[in-house]
Motif scaffolding. Structure first.
Motif, PDB file in Angstrom:
ATOM      1  N   ARG A   1      -6.508   9.116  -2.230  1.00 36.89           N
ATOM      2  CA  ARG A   1      -7.125   7.820  -2.489  1.00 36.89           C
ATOM      3  C   ARG A   1      -6.772   6.821  -1.380  1.00 36.89           C
ATOM      4  O   ARG A   1      -7.623   6.091  -0.900  1.00 36.89           O
ATOM      5  N   GLU A   2      -5.504   6.840  -0.961  1.00 35.79           N
ATOM      6  CA  GLU A   2      -5.070   5.916   0.083  1.00 35.79           C
ATOM      7  C   GLU A   2      -5.771   6.207   1.409  1.00 35.79           C
ATOM      8  O   GLU A   2      -6.183   5.297   2.120  1.00 35.79           O
TER       9      GLU A   2
ATOM     10  N   PRO B   1       0.812  -1.222   0.000  1.00 34.40           N
ATOM     11  CA  PRO B   1       0.000   0.000   0.000  1.00 34.40           C
ATOM     12  C   PRO B   1       0.840   1.263   0.000  1.00 34.40           C
ATOM     13  O   PRO B   1       0.393   2.305  -0.447  1.00 34.40           O
TER      14      PRO B   1
ATOM     15  N   ASN C   1     -12.344   3.834   4.570  1.00 38.81           N
ATOM     16  CA  ASN C   1     -13.367   2.886   4.146  1.00 38.81           C
ATOM     17  C   ASN C   1     -13.162   1.518   4.777  1.00 38.81           C
ATOM     18  O   ASN C   1     -14.103   0.892   5.248  1.00 38.81           O
ATOM     19  N   SER C   2     -11.922   1.079   4.789  1.00 45.10           N
ATOM     20  CA  SER C   2     -11.685  -0.263   5.327  1.00 45.10           C
ATOM     21  C   SER C   2     -11.842  -0.282   6.838  1.00 45.10           C
ATOM     22  O   SER C   2     -12.211  -1.286   7.420  1.00 45.10           O
TER      23      SER C   2
ATOM     24  N   ASN D   1      -8.672   7.707   1.788  1.00 44.89           N
ATOM     25  CA  ASN D   1     -10.066   7.278   1.646  1.00 44.89           C
ATOM     26  C   ASN D   1     -10.197   5.777   1.836  1.00 44.89           C
ATOM     27  O   ASN D   1     -11.112   5.289   2.481  1.00 44.89           O
ATOM     28  N   ARG D   2      -9.234   5.056   1.266  1.00 48.34           N
ATOM     29  CA  ARG D   2      -9.279   3.606   1.362  1.00 48.34           C
ATOM     30  C   ARG D   2      -9.106   3.152   2.809  1.00 48.34           C
ATOM     31  O   ARG D   2      -9.773   2.242   3.274  1.00 48.34           O
TER      32      ARG D   2
END
Lengths: 155, 128
Positions: A24-25, A8, A31-32, A27-28
Motif C-alpha cells: 500500500r505504501e 508514513p 501515485n503521489s 502504491n501510494r
C-alpha cells in the motif's frame, strides 16, 4: 490524550503483522509521484513544517508555533469543526536576492500545520498574537466541555 | 602553540559544549555583498533583551534565552519546540571591521551586518 504526527514509516514498522501495508505504501508513493502538482493535498505542498507546542488548560488550548521572519499578513488561521489549520508563506527577503550566498539553512516557502483539538472548542473566540517570531493561538473551550466534573449521587 | 600548551581552536560554528547542550543551534543564512557579510539567524521566542551578541578573538557568539516560552501551565499535548535557548559561534575572518557591526532584531530574526575592512573591499582603480 496526545496528538501524534502522522508518519508514513509507522505502518512499515509493523511489518510482520501486515505485509500488505508495504504494498500500500509503495502504491501510494508511486501515485503521489506521478500526480500533477494541482492534485497534491495541502500537506504535501508545504515546503517546511514549523515546530509547535500545544498545551491544554482548564478552559482553553494554547498553541505556540515558531514562525521566525514570517510577516503577520502572510499567515492564515482557519478553524473548521475541531481542526485548526495554520498556513502561510515565508518569502525570501528582496534585498538578499542576487547576493553571494555562503549558506542557507533557514526555511523558506509555503508551510502548513493542521491538528485536531481533543474536545469541543469555541471556534468563534479564537485569539492569535504574533511576538518575536512565535505565533500564539488561544482557543477557548466551549461551556459544555468546561463542565468536566459531574457529581453522581450514590443511592 | 606556545610553551607546549595546546591551543584549542573552535571550528567554524561548532556545536555547543556540554553545559550549553540544552541550547539549540539556530538556523543561519550567510551572504556576502561587496561591502559586508550579512548573517540572519532564526531565534523564535527570544525577546530583544534576551539576546547577547559578542565579538571576541575572531569569534562571534550569539546566545539567546527562550525559557519563558516554556513557562506555561497546563498539560502539553504536543511538544516540538525544544531547548531553553539558542547558541552558536561563528569564526570571523581578518577582513572584518569589528568596529563597524550593525545588528537588528525583528520578528524572531537577528540580522547582523559585518562590514568589510577598507583594504578588502573591491575597489575600482582609475587609469589615467
Amino acid at each position: 490524550m496526545s496528538i501524534v504526527r502522522w508518519s508514513p514509516a509507522r505502518d512499515l514498522a509493523t511489518f510482520p503483522s501486515d505485509v500488505l501495508n508495504i504494498q500500500r505504501e509503495i502504491n501510494r508513493m508511486f501515485n503521489s509521484f506521478f500526480r500533477s502538482e494541482q492534485q497534491e493535498d495541502g500537506l504535501a505542498m508545504a515546503a517546511w513544517n514549523p515546530a509547535l507546542d500545544i498545551a491544554e488548560h482548564d478552559d482553553e488550548f494554547i498553541v505556540k508555533i515558531e514562525l521566525p521572519g514570517v510577516a503577520k499578513d502572510e499567515v492564515k488561521i482557519v478553524m473548521q469543526e475541531n481542526t485548526l489549520t495554520v498556513r502561510g508563506e515565508k518569502k525570501q527577503e528582496k534585498e538578499s536576492t542576487g547576493a553571494n550566498y555562503h549558506r542557507v539553512e533557514r526555511s523558506y516557502g509555503a508551510f502548513q500545520r493542521s491538528f485536531t483539538l481533543p474536545s469541543t472548542v469555541n471556534g468563534s473566540k479564537i485569539d492569535a498574537a504574533f511576538k518575536d517570531g512565535v505565533l500564539t493561538i488561544t482557543v477557548p473551550k466551549s461551556d459544555e466541555s468546561k463542565r468536566k466534573e459531574i457529581e453522581v449521587k450514590v443511592r | 602553540m606556545n610553551n607546549g600548551e595546546v591551543v584549542v581552536r573552535r571550528e567554524h560554528d561548532t556545536q555547543p559544549s556540554i553545559a550549553e547542550r540544552e541550547f539549540r543551534v539556530p538556523a543561519a543564512d550567510v551572504y556576502e555583498t561587496s561591502e559586508a557579510y550579512i548573517l540572519m539567524l532564526d531565534l523564535p521566542g527570544a525577546t530583544r533583551d534576551a539576546i547577547s551578541l559578542t565579538l571576541e578573538m575572531g569569534e562571534m557568539r550569539v546566545k539567546a534565552d527562550v525559557s519563558s516560552l516554556h513557562n506555561q501551565e497546563g498539560t502539553l499535548l504536543l511538544s516540538e519546540i525544544a531547548g531553553s535557548g539558542f547558541f552558536r559561534v561563528f569564526s570571523i575572518g581578518d577582513g572584518i571591521d569589528t568596529g563597524n557591526v550593525d545588528a537588528r532584531y525583528e520578528q524572531g530574526v537577528l540580522t547582523v551586518k559585518l562590514f568589510k575592512s577598507e583594504n578588502v573591499k573591491p575597489r575600482e582603480i582609475h587609469i589615467n
